[in-house]
Structures are given as structure tokens and as C-alpha cells.
Design a protein around this motif. Structure first.
Motif, mmCIF file in Angstrom:
data_model
loop_
_atom_site.group_PDB
_atom_site.id
_atom_site.type_symbol
_atom_site.label_atom_id
_atom_site.label_comp_id
_atom_site.label_asym_id
_atom_site.label_seq_id
_atom_site.Cartn_x
_atom_site.Cartn_y
_atom_site.Cartn_z
ATOM 1 N N GLU A 1 0.815 -1.221 0.000
ATOM 2 C CA GLU A 1 0.000 0.000 0.000
ATOM 3 C C GLU A 1 0.844 1.265 0.000
ATOM 4 O O GLU A 1 0.335 2.346 -0.278
ATOM 5 N N GLU B 1 -10.900 2.334 6.589
ATOM 6 C CA GLU B 1 -12.102 1.639 6.127
ATOM 7 C C GLU B 1 -12.976 1.213 7.305
ATOM 8 O O GLU B 1 -14.209 1.254 7.222
ATOM 9 N N THR C 1 -5.626 8.443 1.517
ATOM 10 C CA THR C 1 -6.179 7.187 2.027
ATOM 11 C C THR C 1 -7.673 7.293 2.318
ATOM 12 O O THR C 1 -8.439 6.365 2.031
ATOM 13 N N VAL D 1 -9.571 7.057 -1.013
ATOM 14 C CA VAL D 1 -9.519 5.694 -1.545
ATOM 15 C C VAL D 1 -10.421 4.770 -0.731
ATOM 16 O O VAL D 1 -11.180 3.969 -1.284
ATOM 17 N N GLN E 1 -14.063 5.469 -1.489
ATOM 18 C CA GLN E 1 -14.397 4.936 -2.810
ATOM 19 C C GLN E 1 -14.577 3.421 -2.744
ATOM 20 O O GLN E 1 -15.532 2.865 -3.302
ATOM 21 N N ARG E 2 -13.688 2.734 -2.045
ATOM 22 C CA ARG E 2 -13.767 1.277 -1.917
ATOM 23 C C ARG E 2 -14.998 0.836 -1.130
ATOM 24 O O ARG E 2 -15.519 -0.262 -1.342
ATOM 25 N N ARG F 1 -3.756 7.141 -7.012
ATOM 26 C CA ARG F 1 -4.294 6.075 -6.169
ATOM 27 C C ARG F 1 -5.772 5.831 -6.448
ATOM 28 O O ARG F 1 -6.232 4.677 -6.485
ATOM 29 N N LEU F 2 -6.538 6.902 -6.643
ATOM 30 C CA LEU F 2 -7.966 6.739 -6.938
ATOM 31 C C LEU F 2 -8.170 6.024 -8.269
ATOM 32 O O LEU F 2 -9.101 5.229 -8.414
ATOM 33 N N GLN G 1 -6.460 3.735 -9.471
ATOM 34 C CA GLN G 1 -6.143 2.315 -9.339
ATOM 35 C C GLN G 1 -7.309 1.500 -8.800
ATOM 36 O O GLN G 1 -7.290 0.279 -8.832
ATOM 37 N N HIS G 2 -8.322 2.179 -8.286
ATOM 38 C CA HIS G 2 -9.472 1.490 -7.709
ATOM 39 C C HIS G 2 -10.726 1.874 -8.480
ATOM 40 O O HIS G 2 -11.009 3.051 -8.667
ATOM 41 N N GLU G 3 -11.465 0.888 -8.905
ATOM 42 C CA GLU G 3 -12.688 1.158 -9.648
ATOM 43 C C GLU G 3 -13.726 1.746 -8.713
ATOM 44 O O GLU G 3 -14.049 1.159 -7.680
ATOM 45 N N ALA G 4 -14.266 2.893 -9.061
ATOM 46 C CA ALA G 4 -15.250 3.561 -8.207
ATOM 47 C C ALA G 4 -16.661 3.136 -8.581
ATOM 48 O O ALA G 4 -16.980 3.002 -9.753
#
Length: 269
Positions: free
Chosen positions: A188, A202, A224, A227, A230-231, A252-253, A255-258
Motif C-alpha cells: 500500500e 475503512e 487514504t 480511496v 471509494q472502496r 491512487r484513486l 487504481q481502484h474502480e469507483a
């Protein structure tokens, strides 16, 4: 319709500006959860002098941003704030005059037992304050329960435990969170001196922000909070002064599907 247009101007955005000015973008009473990881007053290098204030100046600045941020919370809203033990007593008093203190959480960073000072104990934790505006604050315990292992469940097989919700779903996380810091080789890890683990943030979001709600982070740093939101299917808004960190957040955003309701936008204003 007007409300939707107004909300779209700040929701799911990171603004490259000082939060004290940026708070004006956010309507009062519109935020479900505030997660703050401000400079600790320890002289860290964030690409500016934001962490190089003397004690009196630092505490005055803290009180100023707290007073500007709290009106943004909804009546059921909550706050988590990361602090060092050096200033947590003074800042907790500030917040207790404005909110209800629910917990002092100790984040055990799992620092290896080596090195440290020779005239005092080594500091291996961060202090986290958990506060709410009212007694009816949102808190979803079931979303963050920690499952019991099979051996524990077997040991609790007597009839008095059959059907017990806590046994089936898991137990309430305690106020000491043992989560490893992000060491240099951690998957991370980003290029930021005080990046917080996604696991911790989270947990805060799942427990204290309802699905579809909005999380505000006045000091985004490595992003963080954005992210994690979004997760978890929540929206976010935040501020960050350093343009390098703003670019890091965008990376970073990406890299993660929203989810559809949490598309991320970076605003360099």
C-alpha cells in the motif's frame, strides 16, 4: 435540482487549497463523517511548513480549523482525529467542549522492538479520538465485527450460546487497534511520511458513515480517506496543499474502480 448542481461542485473532489478557505465550498450540515489526520506538530516534512508550528500556535490553529469544520457535520455526524500523545490531551479537551467523546482509540503500529530512546519508553502508538455531535450518532457495529475463529465457536457450543448474534457475526473491535504501520516495502505504501493504512480508515467509514454518505478529510495527504471511501461505496471531499500529493491521490484513486455514485475528480484550484 439546484441542490444537486450545488452538491456536484464539491462532492467526490479533492481541492488543492488550505482547508480553512476550502470549507466555504461545503454547505453546513452536509457531511456524515469527518476523518482528520492533521499535522502532529512534530516538524515532519510535507513539502511546506505546515508541521513546524510552536505549541501555542499549533493549538490555536487546531482550534480554528475545528471550529470551521464542525458545522459541516450532519446532526448524527461523527469525527475521528489522529493525534500524537504530545497534544492529544489539549485537543481532546477542545473537542469535549464541542462534542461527545465516545472513545480514545490506541493504534498500535506494531513497531519492532529495536532502537528507541534511553531516557524514556519508546513511543509506538498513535492516539485516535472518536467523537459525535449527538447521542443518536450513526454507528453500524455489524459492518465491522471481527469473526471468531472455529476453535472459539466450538468452545462456545453450550446451549446458552446457540443463536447468539455476537457469536455468529463476531465481536466488537476493542479500543486498541493493532495494525502494522506501512513500512517501506508494504504494497500500500506511497511516497508520504505519515500514510495511514486502509484497514484502519475503512473500519472508521464502515462503522460511522452510512452507505451513500459523505466523508470529509481536511488534510488528505496521500489520499487514504478518499480511496477508502471509494472502496466502501461512500462519497468524499477533501483538501490538500501539496500539489505532489494531489497528483498521488489522483493516481491512487485511478487504481481502484469507483462505484457509479463515487466517481473521483481532482480539482486543482
Amino acid at each position: 435540482m439546484h441542490a444537486d448542481v450545488e452538491q456536484s461542485s464539491w462532492r467526490n473532489q479533492i481541492f488543492q487549497e488550505d482547508a480553512l478557505q476550502g470549507f466555504a465550498r461545503i454547505p453546513d450540515g452536509s457531511i456524515d463523517l469527518l476523518i482528520a489526520d492533521p499535522p502532529y506538530g512534530l516538524g515532519k516534512d510535507y513539502g511546506n511548513d505546515s508541521d513546524k508550528m510552536a505549541m501555542a500556535e499549533y493549538l490555536a490553529w487546531t482550534e480554528k480549523w475545528i471550529d470551521a469544520a464542525l458545522p459541516k457535520l450532519k446532526p448524527h455526524g461523527s469525527l475521528y482525529i489522529f493525534l500524537t500523545w504530545r497534544y492529544s490531551p489539549e485537543i481532546f479537551v477542545m473537542l469535549k467542549q464541542r462534542m461527545i467523546m465516545l472513545n480514545e482509540i490506541i493504534w498500535d503500529r506494531r513497531v519492532p522492538s529495536m532502537g528507541g530512546g534511553t531516557r524514556r519508553y519508546s513511543s509506538v502508538h498513535d492516539t485516535v479520538g472518536f467523537f459525535s455531535l449527538g447521542k443518536d450518532h450513526y454507528f453500524n457495529l455489524d459492518a465491522i465485527r471481527i469473526p471468531y475463529d472455529a476453535e472459539t465457536k466450538k468452545a462456545r457450543s453450550r446451549s446458552i450460546f446457540v443463536g447468539a448474534k455476537w457469536l455468529e457475526l463476531g465481536y466488537n473491535p476493542k479500543d486498541v487497534w493493532s495494525v502494522s504501520r506501512l513500512h517501506r516495502e508494504h504494497r500500500e505504501r506511497a511516497d508520504h511520511p505519515t500514510q495511514k493504512p486502509l484497514e484502519i480508515v475503512e473500519r472508521m467509514i464502515k462503522a460511522s458513515c452510512p452507505p451513500g454518505g459523505v466523508v470529509l478529510d481536511p488534510f488528505m495527504g496521500s489520499g487514504t480517506t478518499a480511496v477508502a471511501a471509494q472502496r466502501c461505496g461512500r462519497s468524499f471531499v477533501g483538501f490538500e496543499l501539496n500539489p505532489t500529493y494531489c497528483a498521488l491521490i489522483q493516481q491512487r484513486l485511478a487504481q481502484h474502480e469507483a462505484p457509479d455514485n463515487a466517481r473521483s475528480v481532482l480539482s486543482l484550484e
